[in-house]
Design an enzyme around this catalytic site. Structure first.
Site, PDB file in Angstrom:
ATOM      1  N   TRP A  23       1.522  -3.799   1.807  1.00  0.00           N
ATOM      2  CA  TRP A  23       0.577  -3.306   2.827  1.00  0.00           C
ATOM      3  C   TRP A  23       0.289  -4.350   3.908  1.00  0.00           C
ATOM      4  O   TRP A  23      -0.201  -4.004   4.976  1.00  0.00           O
ATOM      5  CB  TRP A  23      -0.757  -2.904   2.176  1.00  0.00           C
ATOM      6  CG  TRP A  23      -1.427  -4.096   1.567  1.00  0.00           C
ATOM      7  CD1 TRP A  23      -1.258  -4.546   0.293  1.00  0.00           C
ATOM      8  CD2 TRP A  23      -2.285  -5.032   2.217  1.00  0.00           C
ATOM      9  NE1 TRP A  23      -1.965  -5.710   0.114  1.00  0.00           N
ATOM     10  CE2 TRP A  23      -2.610  -6.023   1.275  1.00  0.00           C
ATOM     11  CE3 TRP A  23      -2.824  -5.121   3.496  1.00  0.00           C
ATOM     12  CZ2 TRP A  23      -3.441  -7.108   1.574  1.00  0.00           C
ATOM     13  CZ3 TRP A  23      -3.638  -6.193   3.806  1.00  0.00           C
ATOM     14  CH2 TRP A  23      -3.942  -7.171   2.843  1.00  0.00           C
TER      15      TRP A  23
ATOM     16  N   ASP B 272       9.364   2.979  -7.472  1.00  0.00           N
ATOM     17  CA  ASP B 272       8.092   2.752  -6.765  1.00  0.00           C
ATOM     18  C   ASP B 272       8.327   2.197  -5.365  1.00  0.00           C
ATOM     19  O   ASP B 272       7.575   1.369  -4.874  1.00  0.00           O
ATOM     20  CB  ASP B 272       7.162   1.820  -7.576  1.00  0.00           C
ATOM     21  CG  ASP B 272       5.762   1.703  -6.972  1.00  0.00           C
ATOM     22  OD1 ASP B 272       5.354   2.613  -6.241  1.00  0.00           O
ATOM     23  OD2 ASP B 272       5.089   0.687  -7.232  1.00  0.00           O
TER      24      ASP B 272
END
Ligand code: CA
Length: 709
Positions: free
Chosen positions: A431, A343
């Site tokens: 993020w 991931d």
């Protein structure tokens, strides 16, 4: 001759002055005159937002008074040259106003501001317009996202912001719509559906505008989708181009040469689960080179052994891809994690800069993707200039500068053992926006120090279910466990990174594992903390120079701008996101979503949030067989754990009240809490199965209580 000319000029000047005076008098008496437009009125908002056209956006770097683009300018460096708030007066920085947003989930947005009119997004993709001068909401647009979508959102029902263009506020909703609102009224001008809503696509990212177009990606890699970016006409919403990031089923034909080439790096039937490669955050336009850089996400499922069993790099997963902004045509790519199986998305924020490296001026892009290495790429060619670990990593020892590829550790792919890998899927950086200060030459990265034990997942024929995470990385109790004793404890850090010399200058360590976005000005780095503080650090040394206690964990970045000659600093606070749904910040409690704005000399107080009573582990009798508890646990792990595995902004069910357990079947099997984002599982599980989940939760509560005693 000359004399006559001078006389004429004087006469004209005199007449002009007279004319101007008359105009001024006219203006004073008639409010219709343009400079009498009331700030915050529809006419004012229309005027100042209509002026946001291409040239204005291209010049955003030189006009720090407004914050017009997601990362402030097209470089997305989040550096503001405003210096009214500086080291000599930072102690006078205080709260100008706050607005409670009436939400309970995460807030990640970067607000945009033009002449004191602010636009930002909150939870469930709601868009807000705020008058900075008054500290009041002007309008709210709720796109009405069906709450079932909460289930498809891997990492909370968040949104990272809007784009502004020629009088429009363009934003995307969790359910895959892109819409343009009239900036003055909040009314919908156009709206398009950018995804197949039957699939598990979601949107949390901010759209980016450039040259009359608006681009948006999507998320859903954990559930099984095929990633892409689409560009639309910013004024009409007409689709202009779409670039897929991973190949589809070859039997259907390839969309372009890039997909045909990518397909050579995949094996098996990857398209059944979509392949992944979603672009849920970084989309960066480069007006200098006329390129659009897109950050591409992880593979779906995570475990490459399931996705592409013969191996392969699986292009363009975990890559930065440069496209032609006019056509979406492929130009170059750099893959940060070939054959991703952890991931390790490369969707993290990208910053453009011009750096002098080895006495040569280089046009670079910089990224700190999840995999723990900080990359500096030549953005003309995509060539690797340098990469070094910015956080502890054990999946790879280093990046080979000749091949540009990571040198993986022997155990990294967890083929025949359960292996603890750092960083984990939360990423050494996620993020949370980083910022780059050209004056200090430092990049300020919100680093997350974490790890995760990946397992080879014994059932290679597992059923793909688009409503839950399909990872294929569960640990296998029959296999050995490989642990790395050198992995540091979970924590987060603010790291000041020198991108030219690829090394850390200084860091600030936090106890919590979640990051928070950064902003930099000549003197400072501003960062919120999971401890609830908004802090100004010295941009050169990292010394804490000012802080303000907002009393609830922070994840969003702050922005700064100027209105009527006053510099402001704004930050939206709403605990949540990937970490925050299932873990608490290090504050007394999670307070409802609130946006705060600061300026020098202001002394407002933060809202008086209601105190929440301390939660108790639920105590109800459990009468269950081993088999029932095991079934309950299996269903819980598959469906519930992603959100409910700890106490965050989504409840830890072992702390729910006895009343909740009285209506457990109505909540889980009949969907009575859909309005809160809790899906209806009635079509998936029988009453007995739901009952076993309830028994399992109650038994865990009992175990925890025993452990506490
Ligand atoms: Ca992911």
């Amino acid at each position: 001759m000359t004399e006559t000319l001078i006389r004429v000029v004087l006469l004209v000047t005199e007449q002009s002055t007279l004319y101007l005076n008359l105009l001024l008098i006219f203006c004073l008496f008639f409010s219709a005159c343009s400079n009498k437009i009331e700030p915050g009125s529809e006419a004012h908002i229309r005027e100042v937002t209509l002026a946001i056209e291409d040239q204005r956006l291209l010049n955003a770097e030189d006009t720090p008074v407004d914050w017009l683009l997601h990362g402030r300018n097209y470089k997305e460096d989040r550096f503001s040259s405003l210096n009214q708030i500086n080291k000599s007066n930072i102690d006078q920085l205080g709260l100008a106003w706050s607005i409670q947003l009436g939400t309970k989930r995460g807030i990640e947005a970067s607000p945009l501001v033009v002449d004191g009119i602010m636009f930002f997004t909150g939870t469930w993709s709601v868009v807000y317009a705020v008058d900075v001068r008054k500290g009041e909401i002007i309008w709210i647009h709720d796109p009405g996202v069906p709450r079932e979508y909460g289930e498809k959102a891997c990492c909370d029902v968040v949104n990272r912001g809007v784009a502004l263009y020629k009088g429009l506020v363009i934003s995307a909703s969790l359910d895959g719509r892109l819409f343009a609102l009239d900036a003055a009224t909040g009314k919908v001008v156009w709206e398009v559906i950018t995804v197949d809503q039957k699939k598990a696509y979601t949107i949390t990212g901010a759209p980016r505008v450039f040259d009359g177009k608006v681009a948006i990606g999507n998320g859903g890699g954990e559930y099984g989708v095929r990633g892409y970016v689409t560009a639309y006409d910013a004024m009409t919403g007409d689709e202009l181009w779409r670039f897929y990031t991973v190949p589809g089923n070859p039997a259907d034909g390839f969309e372009n040469e890039a997909m045909e080439k990518a397909a050579e790096t995949w094996t098996g039937e990857w398209w059944i689960m979509g392949g992944g490669g979603t672009c849920w955050d970084a989309l960066v336009y480069d007006p200098v080179l006329d390129l659009l850089y897109i950050g591409v996400g992880n593979g779906s499922p995570w475990n490459r052994e399931h996705r592409s069993p013969g191996g392969g790099d699986n292009l363009y997963l975990a890559s930065i891809v440069a496209l032609k902004p006019d056509t979406g045509e492929y130009v170059w790519h750099y893959q940060t994690t070939p054959g991703d199986t952890w991931d390790y998305t490369a969707t993290q924020p990208i910053i453009l800069a011009d750096l002098e490296i080895n006495s040569t001026d280089r046009k670079v892009l910089m990224q700190a993707p999840k995999n723990g290495f900080f990359y500096v790429l030549d953005r003309i060619t995509g060539e690797l200039i340098s990469a070094e670990a910015y956080s502890y990593t054990n999946w790879a020892t280093h990046i080979d500068s000749d091949t540009g590829r990571p040198v993986e550790s022997e155990f990294a792919r967890y083929l025949d053992a359960n292996v603890t890998i750092a960083p984990g899927p939360g990423g050494a950086h996620n993020w949370h926006p980083m910022s780059y200060n050209p004056e200090t030459g430092l990049v300020y990265i919100p680093v997350q120090q974490n790890f995760y034990t990946y397992g080879p997942h014994k059932d290679f024929s597992f059923d793909h279910d688009s409503r839950v995470w399909n990872l294929g990385t569960e640990t296998d109790a029959e296999k050995p466990l490989i642990k790395d004793e050198k992995i540091p404890a979970k924590a987060s850090k603010l790291v000041a990174w020198d991108p030219v010399n690829q090394k850390e200058k200084w860091n600030v360590l936090y106890q919590s594992t979640a990051g928070a976005g950064t902003l930099t000005t000549p003197d400072f780095v501003f960062q919120g903390t999971p401890e609830g503080l908004l802090v100004a650090y010295d941009s050169l040394t990292g010394e804490g120079l000012w802080s303000f206690d907002l009393k609830s964990g922070i994840i969003a970045p702050s922005v700064t701008y100027m209105v009527d000659g006053i510099q402001y600093l704004t930050i939206a606070v709403g605990w949540g996101g990937a970490t925050g749904t299932s873990s608490l910040p290090l504050t007394e409690q999670v307070n409802p979503g609130t946006i705060y704005t600061f300026a020098l000399g202001k002394k407002s107080k933060i809202p008086d949030f209601a105190r929440k009573p301390k939660k108790q582990l639920v105590k109800l009798p459990v009468d269950a067989s081993e088999a029932e508890l095991e079934e309950g646990q299996t269903i819980f792990i598959k469906n519930c754990r992603a959100c409910h595995w700890g106490e965050g902004n989504v409840p830890d069910l072992t702390y729910s009240t006895p009343e909740i357990f009285q209506i457990f079947h109505e909540i889980v099997g009949r969907g009575i809490f859909i309005g809160k984002g809790m899906p209806n599982y009635g079509d998936r599980y029988t009453e007995d199965e739901i009952s076993n989940v309830k028994k399992y939760i109650l038994s865990v509560a009992e175990e925890r209580r025993t452990a506490q005693q």
